[in-house]
Structure formats: structure tokens, C-alpha cells
Design a protein around this motif. Structure first.
Motif, short mmCIF file in Angstrom:
data_model
loop_
_atom_site.label_atom_id
_atom_site.label_comp_id
_atom_site.label_asym_id
_atom_site.label_seq_id
_atom_site.Cartn_x
_atom_site.Cartn_y
_atom_site.Cartn_z
N LEU A 1 -38.01 -33.39 10.53
CA LEU A 1 -38.73 -32.14 10.45
C LEU A 1 -37.81 -30.96 9.81
O LEU A 1 -38.60 -29.91 9.38
N HIS A 2 -36.67 -31.34 9.09
CA HIS A 2 -35.81 -30.45 8.39
C HIS A 2 -36.80 -29.77 7.22
O HIS A 2 -37.60 -30.37 6.56
N ILE A 3 -36.61 -28.72 7.24
CA ILE A 3 -37.19 -27.81 6.08
C ILE A 3 -36.59 -27.76 4.90
O ILE A 3 -35.00 -27.14 4.97
N TRP A 4 -36.89 -28.20 3.64
CA TRP A 4 -36.18 -28.28 2.38
C TRP A 4 -36.85 -27.24 1.50
O TRP A 4 -38.14 -27.30 1.39
N THR A 5 -35.98 -26.94 0.49
CA THR A 5 -36.58 -26.32 -0.82
C THR A 5 -36.44 -27.56 -1.92
O THR A 5 -35.88 -28.40 -1.81
N SER A 6 -37.28 -27.34 -2.72
CA SER A 6 -37.23 -28.41 -3.85
C SER A 6 -35.87 -28.37 -4.53
O SER A 6 -35.55 -29.48 -4.91
N GLN A 7 -35.22 -27.16 -4.67
CA GLN A 7 -34.00 -27.28 -5.46
C GLN A 7 -32.82 -27.75 -4.72
O GLN A 7 -32.17 -28.82 -5.07
N GLU A 8 -33.06 -27.71 -3.34
CA GLU A 8 -32.15 -28.53 -2.47
C GLU A 8 -32.40 -29.91 -2.48
O GLU A 8 -31.25 -30.79 -2.52
N LEU A 9 -33.49 -30.41 -2.80
CA LEU A 9 -33.64 -32.01 -2.93
C LEU A 9 -33.14 -32.40 -4.35
O LEU A 9 -32.40 -33.34 -4.33
N VAL A 10 -33.51 -31.78 -5.42
CA VAL A 10 -32.96 -32.08 -6.81
C VAL A 10 -31.42 -32.12 -6.79
O VAL A 10 -30.92 -32.77 -7.52
N ILE B 1 -42.70 -36.20 9.72
CA ILE B 1 -41.67 -35.80 8.82
C ILE B 1 -42.23 -34.39 8.35
O ILE B 1 -43.40 -34.35 7.81
N SER B 2 -41.11 -33.52 7.63
CA SER B 2 -41.66 -32.36 6.99
C SER B 2 -42.01 -32.95 5.47
O SER B 2 -41.39 -33.48 4.71
N PRO B 3 -43.15 -32.53 5.19
CA PRO B 3 -43.54 -32.92 3.58
C PRO B 3 -42.67 -31.90 2.79
O PRO B 3 -42.68 -32.35 1.74
N THR B 4 -41.96 -31.22 3.22
CA THR B 4 -41.09 -30.27 2.28
C THR B 4 -39.85 -31.27 1.76
O THR B 4 -39.50 -31.16 0.75
N SER B 5 -39.65 -32.46 2.47
CA SER B 5 -38.64 -33.66 2.10
C SER B 5 -39.09 -34.27 0.88
O SER B 5 -38.42 -35.20 0.34
N LEU B 6 -40.41 -34.12 0.65
CA LEU B 6 -41.01 -35.01 -0.48
C LEU B 6 -41.55 -34.21 -1.76
O LEU B 6 -41.70 -34.41 -2.89
#
Length: 380
Positions: free
Chosen positions: A164-173, A259-264
Motif C-alpha cells: 500500500l506504499h504511496i508512489w509518485t510517477s517520477q519515483e516509479l520511472v 495494492i496501492s494503484p499508485t504503484s502502477l
């Protein structure tokens, strides 16, 4: 993204034959939206065969034909421990079907003259490896060469420890940017979640709006997709089925974590219903939100698939299986498919609250059932 070997919240195992014995009872009553399609018996047999062969806990299946009665049914269980039947109006995370929405938004911006498919990604976002070479078309067609962020150990470690960790799109890429690109853009096909996360960021940069808002304005509202959303958290409207990992040989089930949708992000964050996916599958396959020439280009740029979902070919945010076009999704307890046969204007959508584990973890139960239902459609 597949569930890989995600550490699971193990809440017990059930023998599939015993746990799913009530599945047939959920085929009728309030969850029956069909009943008059002459092919109904064959559709039901196709679903029954998937239960027999692969032990899915629950299934939603629908067939939408222009000018004919809509067929939709719920089968099996939405929650095994509570013996809760699958509800026809369930909201599912749709995983990678999100990609087809994100790329459609991009193509709408192309149509409006606000971006160009030949524009390089560095024009919109800084810091992308080979950003001066990678075009928006390369990203939409999985030909960028950029590494898949979701396959990187650094991302996966956090994801497993805290789904459930919250991500930004920039963190993902950024996980992708730390890895050398595998090839120069256009040289190969390689399915990568990084591509559509970046395109979602491009949409936000060009419009000045959050991706959720642009989706709502340009796709959800025009198509009347009242049950579709781009959520910021794992909480979805009830009823939402419980996700499982299934051993397709033994039928053993393990409940999966939300899962957090921010991970996708733009590659897989969305959620929807069966009724909405049937509408979307038709719009995607026929290109109702795009000019005919742009829809034709979207498909004509397809190339043979070498990894990822088992399409025959993949175009710009759209995959081909036989003569059908659409998209599939899979990961962490949910598998989905929505495909359209333009020559007959028929759409088939399937949603399963399980994803295979172990050696079959790359197998998509929803895609398999789509192909069985497609065979029924094509036989007439």
C-alpha cells in the motif's frame, strides 16, 4: 505487472472443488443480465470449462453484440472464506487495461494537434535515458528500450514489504532510469510498464491536469463509464471481490494483499466494472473516440510480441489476438480481458479474481476464457 513471487498474506487454503461447489447457483437471479442470447448455453459451457480446467474462484463474463441482447453473468465466488457469490456489479482493478486508456488519451492529444507521435519524450520530460531518441510512438508501442521499473529489485523490495506504499510517477520511472536501456528505440518490442507511466506524465504535463481528471473528461464521461475510475487508494466501491493466487493444477488458493494503484500509475492503476469494460472494449476496438485514420494508424503500427501478455501483435496501446483487438490485464489476484471483433462489432469482456502462481504465473485466465468465448462467437 505480474504478481511474481510476492510475499502473500496467507489466510488459509481451500480445495477448489469443495469451495466452489456453489458457483453455479450464482449464474441466475439478480446477477443475470442476459437469458435470451441463443448462444448462452455455449457461453456458460465455456465458463464451466475454465472452472474445471483451472479452478478460478470467481468470474464475470459478458458478450456485447451490436443490435442484440447484452449477455452478462456472474459465476463462482467473490470471497471464498465467506462463500460470498460473485456480484455482477463488482468493481475490479483492471491492471494493464489502463494502458489502453492512457494511450487513447495521448492519441486524442495528437488528434487535437497538441502533441505529435514523432515528438521525442525529452520535449516533455527531462532525465529520460535516450530521451532525445525515444518518440511518443515508441513509448505507446513498447519499443522504447527503457527498462520496466516494476521488474527492478529496488522497487520490488518496497512493493513486497508495503503493497500500500504511496508512489509518485517520477519515483516509479526513476527505477527504470537507473538501468541502461536494453536497445535503441524502434529496434525491438519489449513490454514495459515504464512506457505508459511516462505517457501518463506527458498527458499531465500537456494538459496541466491530473491524469484522473483528464480520463474523466475525455473518456469516462463521453462513454458514460460511471463505474470506471482512476483511484488514488486501494479502497474501491463495494462489492469488490477478494483477490487470490491460484494453483491452476491443485486449485489451492492464497488470498492476496490489496495494492496501492499508485504503484502502477498510468500503466495499471484503474478500476472498472464488467458493464463498463464491454463499452470500453467496443470503443477501443472501433476507435469511436478517434478519427478513423488515427485508429487505423494505431493498429497498423503493431508488431510481433516477444514478451509480456500473449498477444499476436501489439500496436499503440492495443493488442491483437486473432482478428480481435483490445487489451488484457493481470497481477496480484486479478486478471481481465476486453476484446473487440470489428468485423462483427462484438465485444467480449472477462474478469477473474485470481492470478496463477508458481510456474504458470504468466498465464492469464481471463485471456484464456476470452479465447473460448470468442470461439463460440466465431462459430456462428
Amino acid at each position: 505487472m505480474t504478481h511474481h513471487d510476492l510475499s502473500r498474506r496467507h489466510l488459509g487454503r481451500w480445495a477448489a472443488a469443495a469451495a466452489l461447489s456453489p458457483w453455479l447457483a450464482s449464474c441466475g437471479g439478480s446477477d443475470d443480465a442476459g437469458g435470451t442470447d441463443p448462444r448462452e448455453a455455449d457461453y456458460v459451457k465455456a465458463v464451466e470449462s475454465l472452472f474445471t480446467d483451472y479452478h478460478a474462484p470467481g468470474i464475470l463474463a459478458g458478450v456485447r453484440r451490436a443490435g442484440e441482447t447484452l449477455w452478462m453473468k456472474a459465476f463462482g465466488l467473490g470471497d471464498v472464506a465467506g462463500a460470498v457469490p460473485m456480484a455482477l456489479n463488482s468493481t475490479f482493478p483492471i491492471r494493464s487495461i489502463t494502458k489502453s486508456f492512457t494511450v487513447t488519451l495521448l492519441l486524442q492529444l495528437v488528434q487535437a494537434g497538441r502533441v505529435g507521435l514523432d515528438h521525442k519524450i525529452e520535449r516533455y520530460l527531462a532525465g529520460v535515458p535516450n530521451g532525445h531518441l525515444i518518440s511518443l510512438a515508441d513509448l505507446a508501442g513498447n519499443q522504447s528500450g527503457l527498462a520496466d521499473y516494476s521488474a527492478q529489485p529496488g522497487f520490488f523490495q518496497v512493493f513486497v514489504e508495503d503493497p500500500l506504499h504511496i508512489w509518485t510517477s517520477q519515483e516509479l520511472v526513476d527505477f527504470s532510469f537507473a538501468v541502461q536501456p536494453g536497445f535503441l528505440p524502434g529496434e525491438q518490442y519489449q513490454y514495459s510498464n515504464t512506457n505508459t507511466v511516462l505517457l501518463g506524465m506527458v498527458v499531465e504535463a500537456v494538459t496541466g491536469q491530473p491524469l484522473a481528471d483528464v480520463l474523466g473528461e475525455r473518456i469516462f464521461k463521453p462513454l458514460g463509464l460511471a463505474g470506471t475510475r482512476y483511484p488514488a487508494s486501494a479502497d474501491l466501491p463495494s462489492p469488490t471481490p477478494t483477490p487470490y493466487a491460484v494453483n491452476v493444477v491443485t486449485g489451492a488458493l492464497d488470498e492476496q494483499p490489496l495494492i496501492s494503484p499508485t504503484s502502477l500509475a498510468g500503466s495499471g492503476a484503474m478500476a472498472s466494472t464488467l458493464a463498463d469494460l464491454l463499452v470500453w472494449g467496443e470503443a477501443l476496438g472501433l476507435g469511436s473516440l478517434l478519427d478513423p485514420a488515427l485508429q487505423g494508424l494505431r493498429k497498423s503500427l503493431a508488431r510481433d510480441v516477444t514478451n509480456g501478455p500473449e498477444y499476436d501483435r501489439y500496436g499503440l496501446g492495443i493488442g491483437q489476438i486473432g482478428q480481435w483487438w483490445g487489451h488484457t490485464g493481470s497481477g496480484v489476484g486479478f486478471q481481465i480481458a476486453t476484446m473487440n471483433l470489428a468485423s462483427r462489432n462484438v465485444t467480449v469482456s472477462v474478469m477473474v479474481n485470481a492470478s496463477p502462481e508458481g510456474s504458470r504465473r504468466d498465464f492469464n485466465l481471463a485471456q484464456e476464457l476470452f479465447e473460448r468465448l470468442a470461439a463460440v462467437v466465431e462459430a456462428v
